[in-house]
Motif scaffolding. Structure first.
Motif, PDB file in Angstrom:
ATOM      1  N   GLY A 245      39.951  55.385  36.333  1.00 40.11           N
ATOM      2  CA  GLY A 245      40.663  56.025  35.236  1.00 40.11           C
ATOM      3  C   GLY A 245      40.559  55.195  33.969  1.00 40.11           C
ATOM      4  N   ILE A 246      40.678  55.871  32.833  1.00 37.91           N
ATOM      5  CA  ILE A 246      40.520  55.192  31.541  1.00 37.91           C
ATOM      6  C   ILE A 246      41.588  54.123  31.332  1.00 37.91           C
ATOM      7  CG2 ILE A 246      41.924  56.792  30.149  1.00 37.91           C
ATOM      8  CD1 ILE A 246      39.631  56.592  28.031  1.00 37.91           C
ATOM      9  N   ASP A 247      42.736  54.246  32.021  1.00 34.31           N
ATOM     10  CA  ASP A 247      43.792  53.250  31.891  1.00 34.31           C
ATOM     11  C   ASP A 247      43.393  51.899  32.470  1.00 34.31           C
ATOM     12  OD1 ASP A 247      43.857  54.790  34.347  1.00 34.31           O
ATOM     13  OD2 ASP A 247      45.630  53.636  34.910  1.00 34.31           O
ATOM     14  N   LEU A 248      42.375  51.873  33.332  1.00 36.44           N
ATOM     15  CA  LEU A 248      41.913  50.618  33.928  1.00 36.44           C
ATOM     16  C   LEU A 248      40.926  49.863  33.037  1.00 36.44           C
ATOM     17  CD1 LEU A 248      41.298  51.770  37.626  1.00 36.44           C
ATOM     18  CD2 LEU A 248      43.332  50.667  36.685  1.00 36.44           C
ATOM     19  N   HIS A 274      34.479  56.403  33.087  1.00 35.49           N
ATOM     20  CA  HIS A 274      35.936  56.499  33.097  1.00 35.49           C
ATOM     21  C   HIS A 274      36.415  57.937  32.886  1.00 35.49           C
ATOM     22  CE1 HIS A 274      35.330  52.182  32.182  1.00 35.49           C
ATOM     23  NE2 HIS A 274      36.401  52.049  32.953  1.00 35.49           N
ATOM     24  N   THR A 275      37.403  58.319  33.690  1.00 40.32           N
ATOM     25  CA  THR A 275      38.012  59.644  33.542  1.00 40.32           C
ATOM     26  C   THR A 275      39.190  59.556  32.580  1.00 40.32           C
ATOM     27  OG1 THR A 275      39.442  59.218  35.448  1.00 40.32           O
ATOM     28  CG2 THR A 275      37.367  60.355  35.870  1.00 40.32           C
ATOM     29  N   ASN A 276      39.472  60.675  31.917  1.00 38.85           N
ATOM     30  CA  ASN A 276      40.567  60.694  30.934  1.00 38.85           C
ATOM     31  C   ASN A 276      41.889  61.069  31.584  1.00 38.85           C
ATOM     32  OD1 ASN A 276      41.857  60.564  28.398  1.00 38.85           O
ATOM     33  ND2 ASN A 276      40.035  61.366  27.384  1.00 38.85           N
ATOM     34  N   MET A 277      42.933  61.080  30.784  1.00 33.19           N
ATOM     35  CA  MET A 277      44.292  61.247  31.292  1.00 33.19           C
ATOM     36  C   MET A 277      44.723  62.716  31.346  1.00 33.19           C
ATOM     37  SD  MET A 277      46.578  60.049  28.022  1.00 33.19           S
ATOM     38  CE  MET A 277      45.717  58.493  27.824  1.00 33.19           C
ATOM     39  N   LEU A 278      45.880  62.927  31.972  1.00 26.84           N
ATOM     40  CA  LEU A 278      46.499  64.240  32.059  1.00 26.84           C
ATOM     41  C   LEU A 278      47.650  64.330  31.069  1.00 26.84           C
ATOM     42  CD1 LEU A 278      46.871  64.732  35.916  1.00 26.84           C
ATOM     43  CD2 LEU A 278      45.098  65.642  34.457  1.00 26.84           C
ATOM     44  N   THR A 279      47.835  65.515  30.506  1.00 25.15           N
ATOM     45  CA  THR A 279      49.023  65.787  29.696  1.00 25.15           C
ATOM     46  C   THR A 279      49.665  67.070  30.220  1.00 25.15           C
ATOM     47  OG1 THR A 279      47.694  66.995  28.046  1.00 25.15           O
ATOM     48  CG2 THR A 279      48.122  64.660  27.620  1.00 25.15           C
ATOM     49  N   VAL A 280      50.922  67.283  29.859  1.00 25.85           N
ATOM     50  CA  VAL A 280      51.639  68.508  30.243  1.00 25.85           C
ATOM     51  C   VAL A 280      52.193  69.135  28.977  1.00 25.85           C
ATOM     52  CG1 VAL A 280      53.524  69.483  31.603  1.00 25.85           C
ATOM     53  CG2 VAL A 280      52.239  67.531  32.484  1.00 25.85           C
ATOM     54  N   MET A 313      42.687  74.820  45.770  1.00 29.51           N
ATOM     55  CA  MET A 313      41.397  75.099  45.138  1.00 29.51           C
ATOM     56  C   MET A 313      41.564  75.595  43.705  1.00 29.51           C
ATOM     57  SD  MET A 313      38.875  74.105  46.957  1.00 29.51           S
ATOM     58  CE  MET A 313      39.945  72.735  47.436  1.00 29.51           C
ATOM     59  N   THR A 314      42.668  76.292  43.427  1.00 25.83           N
ATOM     60  CA  THR A 314      42.952  76.696  42.047  1.00 25.83           C
ATOM     61  C   THR A 314      43.175  75.464  41.180  1.00 25.83           C
ATOM     62  OG1 THR A 314      43.928  78.808  42.717  1.00 25.83           O
ATOM     63  CG2 THR A 314      44.561  77.963  40.566  1.00 25.83           C
ATOM     64  N   VAL A 315      43.938  74.494  41.714  1.00 24.36           N
ATOM     65  CA  VAL A 315      44.200  73.249  40.968  1.00 24.36           C
ATOM     66  C   VAL A 315      42.901  72.492  40.748  1.00 24.36           C
ATOM     67  CG1 VAL A 315      45.440  71.057  40.987  1.00 24.36           C
ATOM     68  CG2 VAL A 315      46.551  73.118  41.881  1.00 24.36           C
ATOM     69  N   LYS A 316      42.078  72.411  41.790  1.00 23.92           N
ATOM     70  CA  LYS A 316      40.802  71.702  41.663  1.00 23.92           C
ATOM     71  C   LYS A 316      39.899  72.410  40.656  1.00 23.92           C
ATOM     72  CE  LYS A 316      37.033  69.746  44.401  1.00 23.92           C
ATOM     73  NZ  LYS A 316      36.479  69.507  45.751  1.00 23.92           N
ATOM     74  N   PHE A 317      39.845  73.725  40.729  1.00 22.05           N
ATOM     75  CA  PHE A 317      39.034  74.519  39.791  1.00 22.05           C
ATOM     76  C   PHE A 317      39.513  74.286  38.358  1.00 22.05           C
ATOM     77  CE2 PHE A 317      37.982  78.637  37.702  1.00 22.05           C
ATOM     78  CZ  PHE A 317      36.612  78.611  37.888  1.00 22.05           C
ATOM     79  N   PHE A 318      40.832  74.248  38.174  1.00 23.00           N
ATOM     80  CA  PHE A 318      41.408  73.977  36.856  1.00 23.00           C
ATOM     81  C   PHE A 318      40.946  72.619  36.328  1.00 23.00           C
ATOM     82  CE2 PHE A 318      44.916  71.721  34.697  1.00 23.00           C
ATOM     83  CZ  PHE A 318      44.921  72.427  33.510  1.00 23.00           C
ATOM     84  N   MET A 319      40.982  71.608  37.191  1.00 25.87           N
ATOM     85  CA  MET A 319      40.556  70.271  36.769  1.00 25.87           C
ATOM     86  C   MET A 319      39.071  70.243  36.414  1.00 25.87           C
ATOM     87  SD  MET A 319      42.555  67.655  39.305  1.00 25.87           S
ATOM     88  CE  MET A 319      44.343  67.519  39.308  1.00 25.87           C
ATOM     89  N   LEU A 320      38.252  70.942  37.190  1.00 26.45           N
ATOM     90  CA  LEU A 320      36.810  70.951  36.948  1.00 26.45           C
ATOM     91  C   LEU A 320      36.421  71.773  35.722  1.00 26.45           C
ATOM     92  CD1 LEU A 320      35.617  71.335  40.647  1.00 26.45           C
ATOM     93  CD2 LEU A 320      35.364  69.293  39.225  1.00 26.45           C
ATOM     94  N   GLN A 321      37.334  72.607  35.243  1.00 29.29           N
ATOM     95  CA  GLN A 321      37.054  73.393  34.032  1.00 29.29           C
ATOM     96  C   GLN A 321      37.142  72.546  32.764  1.00 29.29           C
ATOM     97  OE1 GLN A 321      39.612  76.991  34.839  1.00 29.29           O
ATOM     98  NE2 GLN A 321      37.796  78.032  34.098  1.00 29.29           N
ATOM     99  N   ALA A 322      37.607  71.314  32.905  1.00 29.96           N
ATOM    100  CA  ALA A 322      37.597  70.366  31.775  1.00 29.96           C
ATOM    101  C   ALA A 322      36.629  69.245  32.112  1.00 29.96           C
ATOM    102  CB  ALA A 322      38.995  69.796  31.544  1.00 29.96           C
ATOM    103  N   HIS A 323      35.923  68.748  31.120  1.00 34.31           N
ATOM    104  CA  HIS A 323      35.008  67.634  31.351  1.00 34.31           C
ATOM    105  C   HIS A 323      35.821  66.402  31.725  1.00 34.31           C
ATOM    106  CE1 HIS A 323      32.040  64.454  30.423  1.00 34.31           C
ATOM    107  NE2 HIS A 323      31.171  65.369  30.809  1.00 34.31           N
ATOM    108  N   TYR A 324      35.297  65.584  32.621  1.00 34.81           N
ATOM    109  CA  TYR A 324      36.060  64.444  33.138  1.00 34.81           C
ATOM    110  C   TYR A 324      36.470  63.459  32.049  1.00 34.81           C
ATOM    111  CZ  TYR A 324      32.000  61.273  32.883  1.00 34.81           C
ATOM    112  OH  TYR A 324      30.962  60.490  32.437  1.00 34.81           O
TER     113      TYR A 324
END
Length: 487
Positions: A245-248, A274-280, A313-324
């Motif tokens: 993760g980018i925080d590392l 490095h992967t980016n962070m999550l927001t809500v 799989m919906t959650v995983k698909f959602f994550m994969l719809q954004a570039h890492y």
């Protein structure tokens, strides 16, 4: 193997053509979880992203050794420094358990969540406590090379001395003076020569539970050390990819580079990813803001911010719809859109074997297949790949409706494209197809429990009941037998 793969390298801050150090072999090290609590969604995103990278490199024909560690000691509360309690020990004391009970509990739960997301296990999953000897040997080497010093049983890395010949800030792009000025005083500072110096080995206090003998003291390794020791052991002094993760990146990975260079004289990894962070809803996800939820809460909808639950799989698909490398923002609207998109993709996938072949074709699949490769070759661009899969989905639906003709060769290529990129590369699966067999599986389990009860094997009977309850099913015993229902 495809030779046009480009990856964004944090080290150089640009996309570079991927060239394996020792083709067809690829060594990839990813910093894994610290197992003191439930795995959070930020971790899940990181490991889903590297699962995608692992899958695609394997798809291209590389023989990938994927090493992902488990931190089960040495990670103190002050992530960047050497202060605070060990995170696992603190949890163990609060729960009145042995530290290794905490480790076991959360390691098992981590694996369960990763399996639910249909990620492949790494090739090797080493632990910090399983490699104390290797870490001690690495400290000896760094001391021998003059880049560390010992004080009262603890050993610290001398950042300023290292920076005289190497660039300590090469990964984060900052110079030493700026980093020193922006660093607060940390625990153990009276023992350190410089503000940025970090612990390689820490002398344990009498009350510390997890400690080992060393040439300097009975103590434990610094958090950063384990990754240098384990990547060196399983992938060598230099390997292809280091991720996390980018925080590392600012501290943990910066210190890893310094340790490895000081010990072995070489940059440990060629490409740093490095992967980016999550927001809500546009805000950083954090417990203090009350907008942090666990994977299980997302699946069940058991959180005040969620309108309902979403399938894994919906959650995983959602994550994969954004570039890492992009920030990923959770919202109910975005999740519902992903749910519809995933169902649409899976519905068309299910039609593949029922499509009728024509003598002539009105569509050529080869250019679409090429675009799928171009998407993934552009720094593993999963959102563009998914857009191309939606185009494949449109073609499938048009052929099914009789609006488009396709011949046998193109249909075969279309099936290959959908299966390889949807299942093998993205790691998605049709949950509905799996659920169709669920009643039969549950009925069989209930029958096994009934047999156990009939044989007075109440331990097995209770184990089955509790196990089903944990995954969301309750059993009801009556004189007519046992029935199950979803909780």
């Amino acid at each position: 193997m495809e030779q046009n793969l480009f990856v964004y390298n944090t080290l150089t801050r640009k996309k570079e053509k991927f060239t394996a150090l020792n083709p067809p072999h690829v060594g990839m090290y990813v910093c894994g979880p610290t197992v003191y609590s439930d795995v959070h969604l930020g971790n899940c995103r990181t490991f889903i992203s590297f699962d995608l990278i692992f899958r695609y490199l394997t798809h291209l024909g590389y023989k990938v050794r994927y090493v992902r560690n488990v931190t089960d000691a040495g990670h103190l509360e002050g992530d960047g420094g050497d202060e605070g309690e060990d995170k696992i020990e603190k949890k163990a004391k609060l729960a009145q358990l042995e530290p290794m009970e905490i480790v076991q509990k959360y390691t098992v739960e981590f694996h369960d969540v990763m399996q639910i997301f249909n990620t492949l296990p790494p090739s090797i999953e080493p632990t910090a406590t399983g490699h104390i000897i290797e870490q001690i040997e690495l400290v000896k080497l760094i001391l021998q090379n003059g880049y560390a010093y010992e004080v009262n049983g603890s050993v610290y890395f001398d950042v300023e001395k290292y920076n005289q010949t190497q660039d300590y800030g090469i990964l984060n792009g900052r110079n030493l003076e700026d980093m020193i000025n922006n660093t607060r005083d940390l625990g153990g500072q009276d023992e350190k020569r410089g503000k940025l110096d970090f612990a390689l080995w820490i002398k344990a206090k009498p009350e510390h539970l997890m400690k080992w003998p060393s040439p300097w003291s009975v103590g434990f390794p610094g958090w950063h050390l384990e990754c240098s020791a384990m990547s060196n052991k399983y992938l060598g002094k230099q390997f292809d990819i280091h991720g996390g993760g980018i925080d590392l990146m600012p501290t943990h990975h910066t210190n890893e580079i310094a340790q490895s260079e000081a010990a072995c004289g070489t940059m440990p990894a060629k490409y740093w990813i490095h992967t980016n962070m999550l927001t809500v809803n546009g805000q950083k996800m954090s417990k203090s803001l009350g907008n942090s939820f666990l994977p299980n809460e997302l699946f069940t909808g058991g959180h005040s911010l969620l309108n309902k639950g979403y399938s894994p799989m919906t959650v995983k698909f959602f994550m994969l719809q954004a570039h890492y490398r992009s920030t990923l923002d959770f919202s109910n609207e975005a999740m519902e859109a992903s749910e519809k998109g995933f169902k649409r993709l899976m519905n068309s996938f299910a039609l593949l074997d029922s499509l009728q072949v024509s003598a002539a074709t009105e569509i050529e699949i080869a250019p679409l297949l090429q675009r799928c490769y171009e998407a993934m070759n552009d720094d593993f661009n999963s959102p563009v790949l998914i857009a191309e899969l939606f185009e494949a989905s449109r073609i499938i639906n048009s052929v099914k409706d009789g609006k488009l003709k396709i011949d046998a060769a193109n249909l075969s290529l279309l099936k290959q494209l959908m299966r390889q990129f949807t299942l093998d590369v993205l790691g998605l699966k049709d949950e509905q197809a799996a659920n169709d067999d669920l009643p039969n599986v549950l009925n069989m389990v209930v029958e096994l429990r009934s047999e156990a009860k009939a044989n007075s094997d109440y331990a097995t009977s209770d184990k089955i009941r509790v196990g089903l309850q944990k995954i969301g099913f309750q059993l009801k015993d009556s004189k007519d037998g046992t029935t199950w229902s979803k909780i």
